[in-house]
Design an enzyme around this catalytic site. Structure first.
Site, short mmCIF file in Angstrom:
data_model
loop_
_atom_site.label_atom_id
_atom_site.label_comp_id
_atom_site.label_asym_id
_atom_site.label_seq_id
_atom_site.Cartn_x
_atom_site.Cartn_y
_atom_site.Cartn_z
N ARG A 176 0.82 -1.18 0.00
CA ARG A 176 0.00 0.00 0.00
C ARG A 176 0.86 1.24 0.00
O ARG A 176 0.50 2.26 -0.58
CB ARG A 176 -0.88 0.04 1.24
CG ARG A 176 -1.86 -1.10 1.32
CD ARG A 176 -2.69 -1.05 2.55
NE ARG A 176 -3.28 -2.35 2.74
CZ ARG A 176 -3.82 -2.76 3.84
NH1 ARG A 176 -3.85 -1.97 4.88
NH2 ARG A 176 -4.33 -3.94 3.93
N GLY A 177 1.98 1.17 0.66
CA GLY A 177 2.81 2.36 0.86
C GLY A 177 3.27 3.03 -0.41
O GLY A 177 3.38 4.25 -0.46
N GLU A 210 8.39 1.46 -5.30
CA GLU A 210 8.28 1.00 -3.92
C GLU A 210 8.48 2.17 -2.97
O GLU A 210 9.16 3.14 -3.33
CB GLU A 210 9.34 -0.09 -3.69
CG GLU A 210 9.44 -0.64 -2.30
CD GLU A 210 8.23 -1.41 -1.82
OE1 GLU A 210 7.17 -0.77 -1.61
OE2 GLU A 210 8.31 -2.62 -1.62
N ASP A 211 7.92 2.09 -1.78
CA ASP A 211 8.10 3.16 -0.80
C ASP A 211 9.45 3.07 -0.10
O ASP A 211 10.14 4.06 0.07
CB ASP A 211 6.96 3.21 0.22
CG ASP A 211 6.72 1.89 0.95
OD1 ASP A 211 7.42 0.88 0.68
OD2 ASP A 211 5.82 1.86 1.81
N ASP A 222 14.32 -2.27 2.56
CA ASP A 222 14.94 -2.51 3.85
C ASP A 222 15.84 -3.75 3.73
O ASP A 222 16.96 -3.66 3.24
CB ASP A 222 13.84 -2.69 4.89
CG ASP A 222 14.32 -2.65 6.32
OD1 ASP A 222 15.38 -3.23 6.61
OD2 ASP A 222 13.62 -2.05 7.16
N GLY A 225 15.59 -6.26 1.70
CA GLY A 225 15.74 -6.71 0.32
C GLY A 225 15.00 -8.00 0.03
O GLY A 225 14.88 -8.39 -1.13
N THR A 278 11.75 -8.88 0.23
CA THR A 278 10.52 -8.72 -0.54
C THR A 278 10.83 -8.34 -1.98
O THR A 278 10.33 -8.95 -2.92
CB THR A 278 9.62 -7.65 0.11
OG1 THR A 278 9.35 -8.04 1.45
CG2 THR A 278 8.32 -7.49 -0.64
N LYS A 284 17.36 1.75 2.71
CA LYS A 284 18.13 1.49 3.95
C LYS A 284 19.17 0.42 3.66
O LYS A 284 19.01 -0.73 4.04
CB LYS A 284 17.21 0.95 5.05
CG LYS A 284 16.38 1.92 5.77
CD LYS A 284 15.85 1.21 7.02
CE LYS A 284 14.48 1.66 7.38
NZ LYS A 284 13.96 0.96 8.56
N ASP A 328 3.88 3.29 6.93
CA ASP A 328 3.04 3.21 8.11
C ASP A 328 3.71 2.50 9.28
O ASP A 328 4.72 1.82 9.11
CB ASP A 328 1.75 2.47 7.78
CG ASP A 328 1.98 0.96 7.64
OD1 ASP A 328 1.43 0.19 8.43
OD2 ASP A 328 2.72 0.55 6.72
#
Length: 177
Positions: free
Chosen positions: A41-42, A97-98, A101, A103, A105, A129, A157
């Protein structure tokens, strides 16, 4: 325990960087059509703003891929909740992508999309990150590189809260007696 949010990147700073990214992407895809895949969603907040600044013809689709649940760290269990509506074979695809982190996903998602034979496949993220990487991922367009902070806002979120903040902020947890 309660949390408070401290601004990391102001609304103006975020919007200016997204404008710059739109120009960079437009130049890279000049004369081509670009298919944006938003990771829900992000990523939706970022993709909508980014698309405004891309000057080549754009089509969009959405995927929902999760690995966090209600926690603050990737579970490593990746689940596709919503797949693409349209095929991507032969298209120039940009995954939006938002945040990247661990990696986990994105590595899984990029392999899956590559198997669907797009003409080209690139990755764009608002936040990166790199010090949290468990699996290396090639990122083509990065808005901001950040240290190991838990951040919210602009689609990101914490337990489904704070997505609507117009800036990027870090979550500070306060112990309440």
């Amino acid at each position: 325990m309660s949390e408070r949010i401290e601004v990391v990147f102001s609304e103006e700073t975020v919007k200016e960087r997204i404008r710059e990214m739109g120009k960079q992407i437009s130049a890279a895809y000049e004369g081509k059509e670009l298919h944006l895949i938003c990771v829900l969603r992000g990523g939706s907040f970022f993709m909508c703003e980014l698309a405004k600044y891309i000057t080549v013809p754009v089509s969009i689709d959405f995927m929902s891929v999760s690995s966090y649940g209600a926690g603050t760290e990737s579970s490593g269990n990746i689940k596709i909740n919503k797949d693409l509506d349209d095929p991507i074979a032969g298209k120039h695809v940009l995954v939006v992508e938002d945040i990247i982190d661990s990696g986990r996903t994105l590595s899984h998602l990029m392999e899956l999309l590559e198997s669907r034979r797009p003409e080209s496949l690139a990755l764009c993220t608002l936040l990166d990150k790199p010090e949290r990487r468990v699996i290396e991922v090639d990122v083509d367009y990065i808005g901001f590189e950040i240290p190991d902070l838990f951040v919210v806002g602009y689609g990101l979120d914490y337990a489904q809260k704070y997505r609507n903040l117009p800036y990027i902020g870090k979550v500070c947890f306060d112990n309440i007696s």
